[in-house]
Design a protein around this motif. Structure first.
Motif, mmCIF file in Angstrom:
data_model
loop_
_atom_site.group_PDB
_atom_site.id
_atom_site.type_symbol
_atom_site.label_atom_id
_atom_site.label_comp_id
_atom_site.label_asym_id
_atom_site.label_seq_id
_atom_site.Cartn_x
_atom_site.Cartn_y
_atom_site.Cartn_z
ATOM 1 N N VAL A 147 0.770 -1.295 0.060
ATOM 2 C CA VAL A 147 0.048 -0.107 0.021
ATOM 3 C C VAL A 147 0.822 1.167 0.056
ATOM 4 N N SER A 148 1.809 1.247 0.820
ATOM 5 C CA SER A 148 2.464 2.738 1.079
ATOM 6 C C SER A 148 3.520 2.708 -0.183
ATOM 7 N N GLY A 149 3.710 1.630 -0.981
ATOM 8 C CA GLY A 149 4.405 1.768 -2.225
ATOM 9 C C GLY A 149 3.690 2.455 -3.414
ATOM 10 N N ASP A 150 2.267 2.084 -3.266
ATOM 11 C CA ASP A 150 1.371 2.726 -4.307
ATOM 12 C C ASP A 150 1.279 4.186 -4.099
ATOM 13 N N VAL A 151 1.121 4.415 -2.783
ATOM 14 C CA VAL A 151 1.024 5.970 -2.514
ATOM 15 C C VAL A 151 2.082 6.720 -2.908
ATOM 16 N N CYS A 152 3.324 6.154 -2.788
ATOM 17 C CA CYS A 152 4.657 6.891 -3.105
ATOM 18 C C CYS A 152 4.780 6.916 -4.584
ATOM 19 N N THR A 153 4.164 5.944 -5.447
ATOM 20 C CA THR A 153 4.180 6.141 -6.969
ATOM 21 C C THR A 153 3.376 7.247 -7.551
ATOM 22 N N SER A 154 2.253 7.207 -6.774
ATOM 23 C CA SER A 154 1.481 8.360 -7.133
ATOM 24 C C SER A 154 2.240 9.682 -6.998
ATOM 25 N N LEU A 155 2.877 9.834 -6.148
ATOM 26 C CA LEU A 155 3.525 10.972 -5.973
ATOM 27 C C LEU A 155 4.793 11.234 -6.995
ATOM 28 N N PHE A 156 5.427 10.152 -7.014
ATOM 29 C CA PHE A 156 6.772 10.272 -7.919
ATOM 30 C C PHE A 156 6.504 9.785 -9.492
ATOM 31 N N GLY A 157 5.567 9.171 -9.444
ATOM 32 C CA GLY A 157 5.513 8.108 -10.962
ATOM 33 C C GLY A 157 5.403 6.570 -10.830
ATOM 34 N N SER A 158 4.407 6.169 -11.322
ATOM 35 C CA SER A 158 4.548 4.777 -11.296
ATOM 36 C C SER A 158 5.422 4.176 -12.299
ATOM 37 N N THR A 159 5.530 4.713 -13.324
ATOM 38 C CA THR A 159 6.692 4.208 -14.332
ATOM 39 C C THR A 159 7.745 5.385 -14.319
ATOM 40 N N SER A 160 8.733 5.141 -13.935
ATOM 41 C CA SER A 160 9.731 6.230 -13.815
ATOM 42 C C SER A 160 9.988 6.683 -15.385
ATOM 43 N N ILE A 161 10.233 7.945 -15.578
ATOM 44 C CA ILE A 161 10.605 8.544 -16.973
ATOM 45 C C ILE A 161 11.470 7.648 -17.951
ATOM 46 N N LEU A 162 12.120 6.991 -17.024
ATOM 47 C CA LEU A 162 13.345 6.309 -18.132
ATOM 48 C C LEU A 162 13.000 5.054 -18.460
ATOM 49 N N THR A 163 11.611 4.695 -18.250
ATOM 50 C CA THR A 163 11.364 3.119 -18.323
ATOM 51 C C THR A 163 10.147 3.012 -19.389
ATOM 52 N N LEU A 164 9.924 4.367 -20.051
ATOM 53 C CA LEU A 164 8.732 4.392 -21.067
ATOM 54 C C LEU A 164 8.855 3.414 -22.190
ATOM 55 N N ASN A 165 7.827 3.175 -22.742
ATOM 56 C CA ASN A 165 8.081 2.242 -24.133
ATOM 57 C C ASN A 165 7.070 3.245 -25.202
#
Lengths: 283, 231
Positions: free
Chosen positions: A124-142
């Motif tokens: 759960v806390s990981g999901d909260v964190c991704t909504s703040l900092f981006g679930s997919t990092s900008i360097l892993t886009l397809n």
């Protein structure tokens, strides 16, 4: 100097670096354009508020067990929230910032509560964190993410140019615009929908922290030195794109986190403009 | 010529009546003062006349030859305008806006109209200045210039002298009076009866019941009432 160029050339040969640059530039362009309107309408915190709403919607999607197609829930909910916030007339009792605060905290709490009670996600806390900092990092886009982002950003920016005069009228004086026959409801609706799309897009790609920063910083920086709507708009678009480019390149070279590096660049430019404005006032 | 006729009009927001029993008419060349305390319904009436809100009941008839776009409007200034980055030119140009979504850009004819309007209101020299840095009187003249870009037959002004010093206020009244002499019908919302006595042809008053009469009769009656109290 030679070393830097060599390093950059090496990194730019990777597609994910090019993807990050393209996405960053396009999102910063359209978020800074609409940022002018949002900041002037006293909705600076809308980026934060709406991404929390989107997080609540994501929680709902995971409870319903449709996390794979979460956009079906997130996009309409966020658009509805944006429309509700931005279509209210200028002179109503509850101020925009209070509404955003209520909505933002409420959606965050409801989402967190749902995820805990139904215990759908292991982290759960990981999901909260991704909504703040981006679930997919900008360097892993397809390439699909990038194409979608570029297409939507171009549509948003073109709409801004085409509606420029109407957006000015509706932001500067909504009652007057309405009295002179402009369909202000339609204008506000378009602004609200595009804002929601930019924020959801930005949240998923670069995180809500960066999206919020991209909406406010370039505008506030330009406001220090420029006096007309056109010059503020152009300046914030240019600043936003340059800061994103420099931030991404720097973060690649120095190995720093992308989002916070871009925000740091924007803070630096803000300070420079602020001091320049102080000096000009003294002179 | 009669531009607007109202009969037994009830006005208000979302079903809540603010004022009712309004019967009056506005003819071409009138200088109508709408007098009343704050909260009496003056601004609601103005919004109804402008078509921003619909009347709750009663009759509001507009002459078929008098289109809504021929009404100019000088609203009260909003909080947003106090720190909005907009040059005088941009503000005035927004008066030339074509409401159609199919016509997004301004043509050079419209820019010329804005220039002329700025010259008429004596703000052309300020055109590159920032709106928020101007004095109160200059700001009002810029907003008038915005309204007068397009040809107007009627002008609705919402407390246009609020917050102005005595001299600027008189200047503003003279400016409006000049427009009236050029044939523009004026509807002025105010809580200052002293200027009404000097300029108005008709008075619609929200104080002690709604009354509509010519300015002469209104002030004659007011004087008689005052005299009556003295005895």
């Amino acid at each position: 100097m030679g070393w830097i160029i060599e390093q950059l050339a090496k990194y730019l040969s990777f597609p994910f670096v090019r993807y990050a640059l393209i996405t960053g530039v396009f999102i910063s362009l359209c978020s800074s354009l609409y940022g002018v309107v949002l900041v002037m309408k006293r909705y600076s915190f809308i980026g934060d508020g709406l991404s929390h709403v989107a997080f609540g919607a994501m929680a709902l999607a995971s409870v319903l067990g449709i996390l794979e197609q979460k956009m079906i829930v997130i996009l309409p909910v966020t658009i509805a929230a944006a429309v509700f916030l931005l279509r209210r007339p200028q002179n109503t009792k509850m101020a925009g910032d209070a509404l955003i605060a209520v909505m933002s905290v409420g959606a965050l709490a409801a989402g967190y509560l749902m995820m805990n009670v139904f215990n759908t996600s292991g982290n759960v806390s990981g999901d909260v964190c991704t909504s703040l900092f981006g679930s997919t990092s900008i360097l892993t886009l397809n390439s699909f993410d990038v194409t979608m982002c570029v297409v939507l950003s171009i549509i948003a920016s073109l709409l801004f140019v085409v509606l420029y005069n109407k957006i000015f009228a509706v932001t500067f004086d909504e009652n007057y615009a309405k009295a002179s026959g402009l369909n202000t409801d339609a204008c506000n609706l378009i602004i609200a929908v595009i804002t929601a799309v930019i924020i959801v897009l930005g949240m998923n790609l670069v995180g809500s922290l960066l999206t919020s920063a991209l909406i406010v910083f370039p505008v506030l920086t330009s406001l220090q030195l420029f006096q007309s709507f056109r010059s503020v708009t152009v300046c914030s678009a240019v600043l936003s794109v340059i800061c994103s480019l420099c931030g991404i390149l720097f973060s690649i070279l120095a190995g720093t986190p992308v989002g916070s590096t871009i925000v740091a660049a924007e803070i630096a430019v803000f300070i420079i403009f602020y001091v320049a404005a102080l000096i000009r006032r003294r002179a | 010529m009669e531009l607007i006729r109202c009969k037994d009009l009830t006005i208000g927001y979302e079903g809540q009546a603010v004022a009712s029993g309004l019967t009056f008419r506005i003819c071409e060349g009138d200088y109508l003062y709408i007098l009343g305390e704050n909260g009496s319904g003056k601004s609601t009436l103005m919004k109804t006349l402008l078509g921003l809100i619909a009347p709750l009941s009663g009759e509001l008839v507009r002459d078929p030859g008098f289109s809504e776009s021929e009404t100019g409007y000088l609203p009260q200034q909003t909080q947003i305008q106090k720190d909005f980055p907009a040059s005088v030119k941009e503000v005035v140009l927004s008066g030339c806006l074509n409401p159609s979504f199919l016509k997004p850009f301004l043509r050079s004819a419209e820019k010329k109209m804005a220039d002329e309007s700025m010259k008429r209101m004596r703000v052309y020299e300020l055109k590159d200045k920032c709106f928020r840095d101007l004095s109160g009187g200059q700001q009002q003249r810029v907003l008038l210039a915005r309204t007068l870009c397009m040809k107007k037959r009627m002008l609705v002004l919402d407390e246009p002298v609020t917050g102005l010093d005595q001299e600027t206020m008189q200047d503003m009244y003279r400016l409006i009076s000049d427009l009236h002499k050029k044939g523009i019908t004026i509807v002025m919302i105010s809580h200052d009866p002293s200027a009404a006595e000097k300029y108005a042809t008709h008075i619609l008053s929200f104080d002690d019941g709604i009354t509509f009469e010519t300015a002469d009769r209104y002030f004659h009656r007011e004087k008689e009432e005052d005299d009556g109290m003295d005895h």
